[in-house]
Design a protein around this motif. Structure first.
Motif, PDB file in Angstrom:
ATOM      1  N   ARG A  13       0.790  -1.368   0.042  1.00  0.00           N
ATOM      2  CA  ARG A  13      -0.112  -0.054   0.047  1.00  0.00           C
ATOM      3  C   ARG A  13       0.813   1.312  -0.105  1.00  0.00           C
ATOM      4  O   ARG A  13       1.897   1.325   0.782  1.00  0.00           O
ATOM      5  N   SER A 113      -8.041   4.849   4.908  1.00  0.00           N
ATOM      6  CA  SER A 113      -7.585   4.508   3.746  1.00  0.00           C
ATOM      7  C   SER A 113      -7.929   5.198   2.411  1.00  0.00           C
ATOM      8  O   SER A 113      -7.260   4.989   1.464  1.00  0.00           O
ATOM      9  N   SER A 116      -5.292   5.909  -0.460  1.00  0.00           N
ATOM     10  CA  SER A 116      -4.318   4.764  -0.679  1.00  0.00           C
ATOM     11  C   SER A 116      -4.406   4.174  -1.948  1.00  0.00           C
ATOM     12  O   SER A 116      -5.539   4.246  -2.595  1.00  0.00           O
ATOM     13  N   VAL A 118      -3.408   0.316  -3.653  1.00  0.00           N
ATOM     14  CA  VAL A 118      -3.175  -1.083  -3.223  1.00  0.00           C
ATOM     15  C   VAL A 118      -2.828  -1.649  -4.289  1.00  0.00           C
ATOM     16  O   VAL A 118      -3.659  -1.755  -5.157  1.00  0.00           O
TER      17      VAL A 118
END
Length: 218
Positions: A13, A113, A116, A118
């Motif tokens: 991440r 999150s 972010s 990923v």
């Protein structure tokens, strides 16, 4: 648009606010992508929803670049979405037998999150955030956390800030360009004749700008 509320050991991440985010993501990509295989990038989403436009934005940004080790499907002009996903996946398999697919899609998750990106091994499930039954896709995937899940996802997607999505897409596209440059360098070192021949053939067909010649010449 997929859903992600937890992370695993098979994921990396990064955050769009990190100064070296694109460099870090490109490093992760080159660690996990098979260096000798052509990679198909499936940029999933639609331009009809701000939050779900992350994938097509990445695709459009990459379409304007000269990539030698990636093939891109899904742009703002020609999106890869719920209504045509099965058909387009079949096209990918027809044009690139046994392709290695990097799937890119927007994602909803926890508030902490948002922002972010990923990178994960294995498939993602497009449409899962909106309860759509679509086939999983990808040997590797990139999910961009554009907003929060849990309530009225359709409304959340429509009210996602375009600034966040654009910034995320630009940094992911930059990371893929960096990864392509490194993959080309490795190929040139390991098989210079083959790499040079492939690059020359590509230029003769598409020109230096990476677009088809309009004069009918090869």
């Amino acid at each position: 648009m997929n859903l992600k509320d937890k992370f695993s050991n098979d994921e990396r991440r990064v955050n769009i606010e990190e100064e070296m985010m694109s460099d870090t993501l490109s490093t992760y990509l080159n660690e996990w992508l098979p260096p000798s295989r052509e990679v198909v990038i499936a940029c999933i989403g639609t331009d009809r929803s701000t939050g779900d436009s992350f994938g097509p934005l990445v695709g459009s940004m990459l379409q304007d670049q000269t990539l030698e080790t990636f093939h891109v499907y899904g742009t703002l002009e020609d999106p890869l979405h719920a209504l045509n996903l099965k058909e387009r996946v079949q096209t990918m398999n027809d044009e690139h037998p046994n392709p290695y697919i990097l799937a890119i899609d927007a994602c909803l998750g926890r508030a902490t999150s948002v922002g972010s990106v990923v990178l994960g091994k294995g498939t993602l499930s497009p449409g899962s955030a909106l309860k759509k039954d679509l086939p999983p896709i990808g040997n590797l995937h990139i999910s961009g956390m554009v907003n929060v899940s849990g309530f009225m996802e359709h409304v959340v997607l429509q009210n996602t800030r375009l600034h966040v999505v654009m910034k995320m897409a630009a940094k992911v596209a930059a990371a893929i360009q960096l990864a392509d440059t490194e993959r080309r360098r490795i190929r040139l070192e390991t098989s210079p004749v083959q790499a040079f021949t492939a690059a020359t053939k590509r230029e003769s067909l598409f020109g230096k700008a990476g677009k088809p010649r309009m004069d009918g010449t090869l």
